[in-house]
Write an enzyme that holds these catalytic residues in place. Structure first.
Site, mmCIF file in Angstrom:
data_model
loop_
_atom_site.group_PDB
_atom_site.id
_atom_site.type_symbol
_atom_site.label_atom_id
_atom_site.label_comp_id
_atom_site.label_asym_id
_atom_site.label_seq_id
_atom_site.Cartn_x
_atom_site.Cartn_y
_atom_site.Cartn_z
ATOM 1 N N GLU A 104 0.887 -1.174 0.000
ATOM 2 C CA GLU A 104 0.000 0.000 0.000
ATOM 3 C C GLU A 104 0.913 1.208 0.000
ATOM 4 O O GLU A 104 1.763 1.340 0.888
ATOM 5 C CB GLU A 104 -0.923 -0.012 1.220
ATOM 6 C CG GLU A 104 -1.832 -1.252 1.307
ATOM 7 C CD GLU A 104 -2.696 -1.495 0.081
ATOM 8 O OE1 GLU A 104 -3.012 -0.521 -0.638
ATOM 9 O OE2 GLU A 104 -3.028 -2.659 -0.198
ATOM 10 N N CYS A 125 -1.355 8.896 4.329
ATOM 11 C CA CYS A 125 -1.389 8.576 2.903
ATOM 12 C C CYS A 125 -2.702 9.059 2.307
ATOM 13 O O CYS A 125 -2.801 9.328 1.123
ATOM 14 C CB CYS A 125 -1.233 7.080 2.713
ATOM 15 S SG CYS A 125 -2.368 6.169 3.739
#
Ligand code: NAD
Length: 542
Positions: free
Chosen positions: A292, A326
């Protein structure tokens, strides 16, 4: 024991408020005071043994970089080899444990974290990663507890997944762990992710070598101690801080590499993938690659948007944890018709934000993680200051004399292709483009193609047909898509998290989809009364 156990049904850990007068506030303040008065030594932990190499680095407070919290030992070649051997050795026994015993270890870790360990992990995250009390609570306490409890539940669901059996046979699936070790590489920005990446595979009988971020070794160490106290056997998770390049080189060079569980930047994951590809003929199995990575997360506002909700989404989504999520909102598109009101409301909110030491609970923001991040983010602000068609509407000030502080910065950008609208900054810099209201549909296309990432995004509108159009136009622009909410704050079990395109393999952390990557099912067919001659009926004489 003869039973088909049911693991306790998970529920999300309630987020404590830390409001004045609450017991959690007093407990966290006490932990902050105690831990900031200590300087600890952090060993490498391999096979349950603490190792001190003497090759050390310091963990400091980002908001007070002269304050050393810990000295940590770096793994060298010998420790790297030892970690691989120890993990493989531990797997022999761990993989044979009854699954309910394995899962019980993680349920216990969740409960220890919810109680006795909660403020130690929160304080470590406040001090070492510069999170506010609330940001630490939703990360190192709640999200990690949720990861542990929900993953246990999903693991049971996987084991319950069994094939049909035709007449005369019994078919079964044995959800085996992978052969070899999992290399877990974790980012600095979420203690919960650091805990999840090695433990999710471990629950399913795998063993992990965990390389924590060199910027978050401090909270990582406490996490490792928590897992030990929960009863995780030695060697199942090995704690291996050190130089990422040499450690990764050795891990990727091992024929026993069974998988990589990575969260971090896109460039690093791509280099890992490339290296695995080049060595693919050396491995015992095809290593599972789960990563990720970065994001350039958007908020797209329609003319019908609720202005207060939108401004709140921009401020919370963009500046909480200094924009170092993020999922942080970092490019905003607002129609000209509502821009004056949005601007007024957003600037008003930004003007009330306090930046400083997160141990002072009045602060909404702390410091960015280190000097490299500070310089990179400051560089973007300098560029914005000099660029044509770019105006800094709020913030822009930086100061690293005591800590790595950057003001919440809002930048208005005329050209929607300007670098601040396309590149991941990973700091408290939000760029905003005002578009003509009539160009809503064209702007949706710009949102979709402006960046290589597709992690999170939000749309604000009250007009249902606008929401429908945005939903279709932005279908592939975000793996986590929000309607009338900020694009951050995914909750385990409720909004499975991850993005596609350059943002990762989208295996959705904290969901059954992620856990499925860490098993290698074996199909067993048992025939109850096997055939005893080779002929079939069609072969008989007429
Ligand atoms: P990073 O890529 O610098 O570091 C991540 C990990 O990789 C660390 O453990 C680091 O030591 C290691 N690493 C660094 N260089 C390496 C190399 N050459 N080879 C192997 N390993 C190496 O990222 P970071 O600064 O810790 O975290 C921020 C990044 O992570 C941002 O890009 C952010 O978007 C991303 N992130 C993504 C998610 C998500 O779920 N998509 C969640 C959190 C963070």
């Amino acid at each position: 024991m003869n039973s088909i156990p049911e693991v306790p049904l998970p529920r999300n850990e309630p987020v404590l408020s830390y409001a004045p007068g609450t017991p959690e506030r007093a407990e966290l303040k006490a932990a902050l005071q105690r831990m900031s008065g200590e300087r600890i030594e952090i060993p490498i932990i391999i096979g349950g043994k603490e190792i001190r190499t003497g090759d050390t680095a310091e963990a400091v407070m980002p908001h007070n970089h002269g304050h050393v919290l810990a000295t940590w030992h770096k793994a060298g070649e010998a420790e790297i080899r030892q970690a691989i051997d120890s993990a493989l050795e531990a797997q022999r026994e761990w993989a044979t444990w009854p699954w309910e015993d394995r899962l019980a270890v993680f349920l216990r870790a969740a409960d220890l974290l919810a109680t006795r360990w909660r403020q130690t992990l929160n304080a470590a995250t406040v001090l070492g990663q510069s999170k506010t009390a609330y940001q630490a609570e939703i990360d190192s306490a709640c999200e990690l507890i949720d990861f542990l409890r929900y993953n246990v539940h999903f693991a049971q669901q996987i084991y319950a997944e069994q094939p049909f059996s035709g007449p005369g046979m019994w078919n079964r699936l044995d959800h085996r762990p992978l052969e070899g070790f999992i290399y877990a590489v974790t980012p600095f920005n979420f203690t919960a992710i650091a805990g999840n990446l090695p433990t999710a595979p471990a629950m399913l009988g795998n063993v992990a070598i965990w390389k924590p971020s060199d910027k978050a070794v401090y909270s990582g160490y406490y996490l490792m101690k928590l897992l030990e106290e929960a009863g995780l056997p030695p060697g199942v998770v090995n704690f291996l801080p050190g130089d990422p390049i040499s450690i990764s080189e050795a891990m990727l060079g091992s024929r026993d590499l069974a998988g990589i569980h990575f969260t971090g930047s896109t460039a690093v994951f791509q280099s890992i993938w490339r290296n695995v590809g080049e060595r693919i003929d050396r491995y015992r199995s095809y290593p599972r690659l789960v990563g990720e990575t970065g994001g350039k997360d958007f908020i797209m506002a329609h003319a019908s948007a609720d202005v207060d909700a939108l401004a709140t989404g921009i401020v919370r989504g963009g500046y909480e944890y200094q924009g170092q999520k993020c999922s942080a909102a970092s490019r905003i598109y607002v129609p000209d018709s509502i821009w004056p009101r949005v601007k007024e409301r957003t600037l008003e909110m930004i003007s009330q934000i306090r930046v400083g030491d997160p141990a002072d609970f009045r602060n909404f923001m702390g410091a960015v993680i280190d000097k490299t991040a500070f310089d990179k983010i400051s560089g973007y602000i300098d560029h914005a200051r000099d660029a044509d068609g770019v105006e800094i509407l709020a913030g822009g000030g930086v100061d690293d004399s005591t800590g790595y502080f950057i003001e919440p910065t809002l930048v208005e950008v005329k050209d929607s292709a300007y670098r601040l609208m396309c590149e991941e900054v990973f700091g408290p810099v939000v760029s905003l483009h005002v578009y003509p209201e009539a160009r809503w549909s064209e702007t949706l296309e710009i949102v979709d193609r402006s960046s290589p990432y597709a992690l999170t995004g939000a749309v604000f509108a009250t007009d249902r047909s606008a929401l429908r159009e945005a939903d279709a136009a932005l279908r592939n622009a975000a793996g986590n898509y929000y309607v009338n909410d900020k694009p951050t704050g995914a909750v385990v079990g409720q909004q499975p998290f991850g993005g596609a395109r350059a943002s990762g393999t989208n295996d959705k952390a904290g969901s059954i989809l992620n856990l499925l990557r860490w098993v290698s099912p074996r199909t067993i067919k048992e025939t109850l009364a096997p055939a005893r001659s080779f002929e079939y009926p069609f072969m008989a004489e007429e």
